[in-house]
Design an enzyme around this catalytic site. Structure first.
Site, PDB file in Angstrom:
ATOM      1  N   HIS A   1      88.765 -10.605  50.441  1.00 61.59           N
ATOM      2  CA  HIS A   1      87.726 -10.660  49.412  1.00 61.59           C
ATOM      3  C   HIS A   1      87.258  -9.218  49.191  1.00 61.59           C
ATOM      4  CE1 HIS A   1      84.579 -12.169  46.895  1.00 61.59           C
ATOM      5  NE2 HIS A   1      83.606 -11.788  47.707  1.00 61.59           N
TER       6      HIS A   1
ATOM      7  N   VAL B   1      71.883 -16.658  47.156  1.00 57.65           N
ATOM      8  CA  VAL B   1      73.096 -17.471  47.336  1.00 57.65           C
ATOM      9  C   VAL B   1      72.776 -18.779  48.056  1.00 57.65           C
ATOM     10  CG1 VAL B   1      75.397 -17.579  48.368  1.00 57.65           C
ATOM     11  CG2 VAL B   1      74.610 -15.451  47.318  1.00 57.65           C
TER      12      VAL B   1
ATOM     13  N   GLY C   1      68.030 -16.886  50.594  1.00 53.67           N
ATOM     14  CA  GLY C   1      68.091 -15.892  49.535  1.00 53.67           C
ATOM     15  C   GLY C   1      68.707 -16.502  48.288  1.00 53.67           C
TER      16      GLY C   1
ATOM     17  N   ARG D   1      81.631  -3.931  49.735  1.00 52.42           N
ATOM     18  CA  ARG D   1      81.321  -5.002  50.699  1.00 52.42           C
ATOM     19  C   ARG D   1      81.380  -4.466  52.132  1.00 52.42           C
ATOM     20  NH1 ARG D   1      84.546  -7.340  46.714  1.00 52.42           N
ATOM     21  NH2 ARG D   1      83.538  -9.020  45.539  1.00 52.42           N
TER      22      ARG D   1
ATOM     23  N   ASP E   1      65.639 -20.489  57.064  1.00 54.14           N
ATOM     24  CA  ASP E   1      65.479 -19.039  56.956  1.00 54.14           C
ATOM     25  C   ASP E   1      64.396 -18.598  57.940  1.00 54.14           C
ATOM     26  OD1 ASP E   1      66.276 -16.863  54.489  1.00 54.14           O
ATOM     27  OD2 ASP E   1      64.607 -16.315  55.801  1.00 54.14           O
TER      28      ASP E   1
END
Length: 309
Positions: A176, A13, A11, A89, A34
């Site tokens: 995070h 990132v 993808g 997230r 992938d």
């Protein structure tokens, strides 16, 4: 001995990480993996064709075959669903949990001696998942978060001060997420404390913008999340390991009493070298910082509980 870097997930990132890995020449061989047919092959081929223009000579290729993980020194997991506007997230936990489990099982099978870097959100829970599924020692399982969060923090400080981001040193610890701890006390510009250069009101504004840095980008993109700096941040960690650089970077690692915290993954400053985590740089925190960090610990523990691992 040739260095090999494997990146799972083609993808935005993962592709960004592959691009930066080639540009920075961190490994002689870079493989992008992938499960979507042709996706990794196409992305890798596009990057490979830039070699004639940019002038790199390391090898990059893509595949759907998990066996390509064999002999990887470092594996970066980026596979997972990105955030959409309005999502936290944490909203990604259950869907990405199964993806990270599956990827980690393949890493364990084909690259049992690698260092594993997890980028998939929510990072602190996903790196815990990889840690439990892989059975790897803690020094070889790391979460990428603090490098990215600290980069955002440094950029916002530099922007406010009108200086080069290269000259800003700043540290973000903790989860995070919204409870991360951008440390104002230690932030400086060429050794000059930022609290002597900016008013408290502005510093508080920058701290909050850092905490919401990912959400700000998601709100603009609408259909995706940040990818350029996350990809580079993961590669910065991989490079430190592959080149045995002894870099001091903030990473999500399994704590065993450091900072008074135990049995949880959290972003702290560490030394990264050939074996992965070599040392955690522990230093005294103020009572206010301890209290802020405890919110991160509570948040991550709640995430971990939902993994049922």
């Amino acid at each position: 001995m040739k260095r090999k870097l494997a990146i799972i997930g083609a993808g935005a990132v993962g592709t960004s990480a592959a691009h930066w890995a080639v540009v920075k020449n961190v490994a002689e061989e870079i493989v992008l993996i992938d499960i979507m047919e042709g996706l990794a092959k196409g992305k890798a081929l596009d990057i490979a064709q830039s070699s004639a223009v940019y002038g790199f000579s390391n090898r990059i290729w893509g595949t759907e075959d998990w066996q390509a993980l064999e002999n990887a020194d470092v594996v970066i997991i980026t596979a997972g669903r990105p955030r959409k506007p309005g999502m936290s997230r944490d909203d990604l936990l259950q869907v990405n949990l199964e993806i990270v489990k599956s990827c980690t099982e393949k890493v364990k099978e084909y690259a049992p001696n690698c260092c594993l870097i997890v980028v998939t959100n929510p990072i602190d829970a996903m790196v815990y998942t990889a840690f439990k599924i892989s059975g790897f020692p803690r020094k070889r399982v790391l979460g990428m978060a603090g490098v990215l969060d600290s980069a955002r923090y440094r950029y916002f400080l530099a922007e406010a001060l009108g200086v080069s981001p290269k000259d800003v040193q700043a540290l973000v610890m903790g989860v995070h997420g919204d409870h991360m701890l951008p440390l104002v006390r230690l932030a400086n510009v060429a050794g000059i404390p930022v609290k002597d250069l900016l008013p408290q009101e502005k510093l508080s504004e920058i701290v909050e913008r850092t905490r919401k840095g990912g959400a700000e980008i998601v709100s603009y993109l609408k259909t995706g999340s940040a990818f350029t700096t996350p990809g580079l941040s993961a590669v910065e960690m991989a490079e430190a390991i592959l080149r045995d650089e002894k870099r001091v970077l903030t990473c999500s690692v399994w704590l065993e009493g450091e900072f008074g915290i135990r049995d949880v993954f959290l972003g702290v400053p560490v030394v990264l070298g050939a074996g992965g985590l070599e040392k955690i740089l522990e230093f005294p925190l103020t009572e206010e910082e301890k209290e802020a960090l405890s919110l991160s610990v509570e948040h991550v523990r709640n995430q971990i509980a939902k993994t049922n691992l």
